[in-house]
Design a protein around this motif. Sequence first.
Motif, short mmCIF file in Angstrom:
data_model
loop_
_atom_site.label_atom_id
_atom_site.label_comp_id
_atom_site.label_asym_id
_atom_site.label_seq_id
_atom_site.Cartn_x
_atom_site.Cartn_y
_atom_site.Cartn_z
N VAL A 90 10.44 -2.81 7.83
CA VAL A 90 10.91 -4.21 7.42
C VAL A 90 12.21 -4.05 7.28
O VAL A 90 12.87 -4.78 7.46
CB VAL A 90 10.26 -4.14 6.04
N LYS A 91 12.96 -2.68 6.89
CA LYS A 91 14.35 -2.68 6.79
C LYS A 91 14.93 -2.87 8.12
O LYS A 91 16.14 -3.34 8.23
CB LYS A 91 14.62 -1.21 6.27
N ALA A 92 14.22 -2.21 9.26
CA ALA A 92 14.74 -2.39 10.50
C ALA A 92 14.85 -3.95 10.82
O ALA A 92 15.64 -4.44 11.91
CB ALA A 92 13.92 -1.58 11.55
N LEU A 93 14.06 -4.82 10.19
CA LEU A 93 14.15 -6.08 10.47
C LEU A 93 15.32 -6.90 9.60
O LEU A 93 15.48 -8.15 9.81
CB LEU A 93 12.89 -6.99 10.23
N GLY A 94 15.84 -6.33 8.76
CA GLY A 94 17.04 -6.83 7.96
C GLY A 94 16.47 -7.56 6.94
O GLY A 94 17.10 -8.53 6.34
N LEU A 95 15.23 -7.40 6.32
CA LEU A 95 14.81 -8.38 5.23
C LEU A 95 14.78 -7.53 4.00
O LEU A 95 14.72 -6.30 3.82
CB LEU A 95 13.01 -8.52 5.63
N GLU A 96 14.84 -8.25 2.98
CA GLU A 96 14.80 -7.66 1.88
C GLU A 96 13.48 -7.36 1.17
O GLU A 96 12.30 -7.89 1.29
CB GLU A 96 15.24 -8.79 0.58
N VAL A 97 13.45 -6.04 0.78
CA VAL A 97 11.95 -5.40 0.54
C VAL A 97 12.07 -4.42 -0.74
O VAL A 97 13.10 -4.01 -0.96
CB VAL A 97 11.63 -4.58 1.66
N GLU A 98 10.90 -4.44 -1.60
CA GLU A 98 11.01 -3.56 -2.67
C GLU A 98 9.62 -3.03 -2.91
O GLU A 98 8.68 -3.61 -2.46
CB GLU A 98 11.48 -4.31 -3.86
N THR A 99 9.36 -1.87 -3.32
CA THR A 99 8.20 -1.60 -3.75
C THR A 99 7.68 -1.96 -5.35
O THR A 99 8.47 -2.10 -6.08
CB THR A 99 8.03 0.26 -3.88
N GLY A 100 6.31 -1.97 -5.36
CA GLY A 100 5.76 -2.39 -6.53
C GLY A 100 4.92 -1.15 -7.31
O GLY A 100 5.23 -0.27 -7.17
N SER A 101 3.94 -1.38 -7.98
CA SER A 101 3.54 -0.49 -8.78
C SER A 101 2.73 0.51 -7.92
O SER A 101 1.97 0.10 -6.79
CB SER A 101 2.50 -1.18 -9.95
N TYR A 102 2.56 1.55 -8.69
CA TYR A 102 1.86 2.71 -7.79
C TYR A 102 0.68 3.34 -8.88
O TYR A 102 0.93 3.48 -9.88
CB TYR A 102 2.62 3.97 -7.65
N ASN A 103 -0.69 3.10 -8.30
CA ASN A 103 -1.64 3.38 -9.11
C ASN A 103 -2.53 4.36 -8.51
O ASN A 103 -2.86 4.38 -7.22
CB ASN A 103 -2.66 2.27 -9.45
N THR A 104 -3.20 5.32 -9.08
CA THR A 104 -4.17 6.31 -8.72
C THR A 104 -5.18 6.49 -9.95
O THR A 104 -4.82 6.60 -10.83
CB THR A 104 -3.49 7.83 -8.44
N TYR A 105 -6.38 6.32 -9.32
CA TYR A 105 -7.57 6.35 -10.31
C TYR A 105 -8.86 6.70 -9.65
O TYR A 105 -8.98 6.95 -8.38
CB TYR A 105 -7.85 4.94 -10.97
N GLN A 106 -9.96 7.37 -10.60
CA GLN A 106 -11.06 7.83 -10.05
C GLN A 106 -12.09 6.86 -9.83
O GLN A 106 -12.07 6.13 -10.78
CB GLN A 106 -11.60 9.09 -10.80
N GLU A 107 -12.84 6.79 -8.90
CA GLU A 107 -14.13 5.88 -8.76
C GLU A 107 -15.34 6.65 -8.77
O GLU A 107 -15.06 7.76 -7.96
CB GLU A 107 -13.87 5.03 -7.83
N SER A 108 -16.39 6.48 -9.87
CA SER A 108 -17.62 7.17 -9.72
C SER A 108 -18.65 6.27 -8.85
O SER A 108 -18.97 5.34 -9.32
CB SER A 108 -18.07 7.42 -10.99
N PRO A 109 -19.24 6.75 -7.78
CA PRO A 109 -20.09 6.14 -6.70
C PRO A 109 -21.36 5.83 -7.78
O PRO A 109 -21.70 6.65 -8.62
CB PRO A 109 -20.56 6.65 -5.76
N GLN A 110 -22.09 4.75 -7.61
CA GLN A 110 -23.23 4.57 -8.15
C GLN A 110 -24.31 5.75 -7.83
O GLN A 110 -24.66 6.02 -6.76
CB GLN A 110 -24.01 3.26 -7.90
#
Length: 248
Positions: free
Chosen positions: A85-105
């Motif tokens: 995205v930066k190579a294209l000269g566009l304005e970019v920003e990162t948002g929230s970062y989440n990590t969580y555990q999922e328990s399969p049924q």
Amino acid sequence: MTRRLAFPVLALMLFAVAACDNAKAQTVQRTLPDDATLLTLSESAERDVTPDTMRARLMAQATSESAATSQSSVNAAMTRALNRVKALGLEVETGSYNTYQESPQRPQSLPAGAKPPAPLWRAQQSLIITAKDDAKLLEAVGALQTEGLALQELGYTLSREQQRGQQDEMFAEALQRLGARAEKAAAALDMRFEGWARVGLNGGMIARPVMMKAMAMSARAEAAPPVAAAGEQTISVTVDGEAILRRR
């Protein structure tokens, strides 16, 4: 001795403050002529505007039995996305970062010796791109979808410059209408309009940008870039004031 004087001194200070406030109020009242009447009026201006900015939000996500593996995959995907995205000269920003555990049924029954499904770790982070060049932004979004990022939202909004420019024009328009209403009201009351005792500009309100929900593309899928068309958004501002009316 000091304790005995504390209350009288405090009372004297409060009395002095109250006296000053009363004096100020009386001074304001005396500035108006005896035959003056205050008339409260309000006026608004509204217009439909085509937004000049496109905004997209994408999500990089990965799932693994290891939290470190999931996060590493997301980190690598975000690094590639930011560089593109930066190579294209566009304005970019990162948002929230989440990590969580999922328990399969858990299955109701397991074969002898079989282990239940292991918990999974999901990591995800959002990427927000903003641009006034629709074609370039859509091209970037299409490329990132191909690399596995999921498009969550795509839509249009007003830039800060466009917002302020429109509001300045609309405030001037609303103030002209407010003055015209004061003149008409004075004429209807057989009085004359002499000016304003107070005028307030209530901040312009912009309708929230309507974001088009986008379906997530499958990872590494070959697909054409998304398409979008800007619709109009309504902007409105309000002004109010106290008009001074006097007898003819």
